[in-house]
Design an enzyme around this catalytic site. Structure first.
Site, PDB file in Angstrom:
ATOM      1  N   GLY A 101       6.338  64.431  24.583  1.00 26.37           N
ATOM      2  CA  GLY A 101       7.689  64.871  24.906  1.00 26.37           C
ATOM      3  C   GLY A 101       8.718  63.881  24.381  1.00 26.37           C
ATOM      4  O   GLY A 101       8.376  62.746  24.018  1.00 26.37           O
ATOM      5  N   GLY A 149       2.931  65.649  25.964  1.00 24.87           N
ATOM      6  CA  GLY A 149       3.480  66.997  25.898  1.00 24.87           C
ATOM      7  C   GLY A 149       2.764  67.901  24.912  1.00 24.87           C
ATOM      8  O   GLY A 149       2.718  69.121  25.092  1.00 24.87           O
ATOM      9  N   GLU A 172       0.129  57.872  29.445  1.00 20.14           N
ATOM     10  CA  GLU A 172       1.325  57.732  30.281  1.00 20.14           C
ATOM     11  C   GLU A 172       1.324  56.537  31.226  1.00 20.14           C
ATOM     12  O   GLU A 172       2.397  56.022  31.565  1.00 20.14           O
ATOM     13  CB  GLU A 172       1.555  59.026  31.099  1.00 20.14           C
ATOM     14  CG  GLU A 172       1.988  60.212  30.275  1.00 20.14           C
ATOM     15  CD  GLU A 172       0.851  60.982  29.611  1.00 20.14           C
ATOM     16  OE1 GLU A 172       1.126  61.984  28.946  1.00 20.14           O
ATOM     17  OE2 GLU A 172      -0.322  60.557  29.745  1.00 20.14           O
ATOM     18  N   ASP A 180       0.902  64.036  32.947  1.00 22.72           N
ATOM     19  CA  ASP A 180       1.446  65.266  33.527  1.00 22.72           C
ATOM     20  C   ASP A 180       1.069  66.480  32.676  1.00 22.72           C
ATOM     21  O   ASP A 180      -0.045  66.544  32.184  1.00 22.72           O
ATOM     22  CB  ASP A 180       2.961  65.130  33.732  1.00 22.72           C
ATOM     23  CG  ASP A 180       3.733  64.978  32.437  1.00 22.72           C
ATOM     24  OD1 ASP A 180       3.157  64.533  31.433  1.00 22.72           O
ATOM     25  OD2 ASP A 180       4.946  65.303  32.426  1.00 22.72           O
TER      26      ASP A 180
END
Length: 390
Positions: A101, A149, A172, A180
């Site tokens: 992301g 992402g 992450e 996530d």
């Protein structure tokens, strides 16, 4: 960030009579016009397939909110369109499918309390869920770097095709975040404790090992990707089984690295035993007690990670193991907002992505200082601000 387009999260107007020929032609014309080579994402109908092309090669196809707001409504339209039989997603540039992301934009927004810090995660997770529940076969051609992402855009679909150029990671914990985009769903469902190991250490898998770990469904040579895409879009009114048969045939013909041992195979017993503990402190104790070069390496790696992220991630996976994808994404949205309120995410991004000194000063600095009470607050309902999945 690129131009923001109208959010796709409002209820759509009732559909006109289903797909008159003229409407279909107009839609195709509109889409071929939208396939502007400078656009951040290209959305095209090719043969039987809707094709999504992530088109930010200089940014390794990093996903931003503008791209999410274009992909989501088109995915929904293709899902309803009787002339679209499958969806293909790929990246441009030859280096990456999608490296993650647009973290820099999110941290900038979070620092000043801008809505993007909520909107990005909410809309990204809604897109992840749309991929996970898509009724049409969804094929992700994950040729190149696929992290964060980018994993969310691929792993929840029916098929993920890796090549020798694919690099997978969920890194992450090194930036004060957590794995996530539904990591709490797919990681604990990998064989043994591989998912826990990948989540906590950010370990990178490459090529055929991504398929051996159960993350990719198929493995082919990078030079065959264009031919596979052509064959996929050339299928005539295919069923999911027809798509699977075509992918299987490419996979079966690929002999590249077939005899190479899975990189984690000699460590699987250790991973399964050492990472099965119910707390981070116990995992660290297990690794110290084991004392093997492999165990010591993981201690060294995790010593650099955010203690808060490590504890949050272990609990995320342990809880996610018995939740469905929608429940996991709801939980992860709570965690994303806890990270936006905290210190470590901003410090991790500074140390890893901005200043690149790799010297993050985490607060708290030790696992013992991250209390259960604090973790409970991160997992707590957001009330009226909860993630609402469509």
């Amino acid at each position: 960030m690129g131009p923001l387009v109208v959010p796709a999260l409002r209820p759509r107007l009732p559909r006109l009579k289903p797909f008159h020929r003229l409407q279909v032609i107009l839609q195709h014309l509109k889409m071929s016009m939208s396939a502007d080579s400078s656009a951040e994402v290209l959305l095209e109908k090719r043969g039987c397939a809707g094709v999504i092309t992530l088109n930010r090669p200089k940014a390794l196809n990093a996903l931003n909110i503008s791209m999410i707001r274009q992909i989501f409504p088109q995915l929904k339209r293709w899902e309803q369109d009787p002339e679209t039989f499958l969806i293909v997603i790929k990246g441009t540039g030859g280096k990456a499918f999608c490296a993650g992301g647009d973290i820099r934009a999110i941290t900038d927004a979070g620092r000043i309390g801008d809505r993007l810090a909520q909107d990005f995660f909410r809309e990204e997770y809604i897109l992840n869920n749309a991929i996970g529940t898509c009724r049409k076969p969804y094929v992700a051609l994950i040729d190149g770097i696929t992290m964060g992402g980018g994993v969310g855009l691929s792993v929840h679909g029916h098929f993920r095709v890796a090549t020798e150029k694919t690099v997978f990671a969920m890194p992450e914990t090194a930036i004060g975040l957590f794995p996530d985009v539904g990591g709490g769903y797919f990681l604990p469902r990998l064989s043994g404790k591989i998912g826990y190991f990948l989540a906590l250490t950010g370990f990178r898998l490459r090529g055929r090992d991504i398929q051996r770990a159960g993350i990719a469904t198929h493995f082919i040579e990078a030079e065959k990707v264009a031919a596979l895409e052509k064959d996929l879009t050339g299928l005539k009114s295919p069923s999911k089984e027809n798509v699977a048969d075509l992918l299987d045939s490419y996979h079966m013909k690929c002999k590249l690295d077939q005899d190479k041992q899975f990189i984690l195979s000699e460590h699987l017993d250790k991973i399964n035993s050492l990472f099965s503990a119910s707390s981070m402190e116990e995992i660290i104790q297990n690794l110290k007690r084991d004392g093997s070069p492999f165990a010591l390496k993981q201690l060294e790696v995790m010593a650099k990670m955010s203690p808060t992220s490590l504890k949050m991630t272990l609990r995320q996976l342990r809880e996610g193991a018995s939740l469905d994808l929608q429940q996991v994404l709801t939980m992860e949205y709570r965690l994303s907002q806890a990270c936006m309120r905290g210190h470590d995410f901003y410090e991790g991004v500074r140390a890893v992505l901005v200043d690149k000194d790799q010297l993050a000063k985490w607060k708290p600095a030790t696992l013992e200082e991250v209390t259960d009470e604090f973790l409970d607050s991160c997992f707590k309902s957001l009330g009226s601000s909860e993630l609402k999945l469509q």
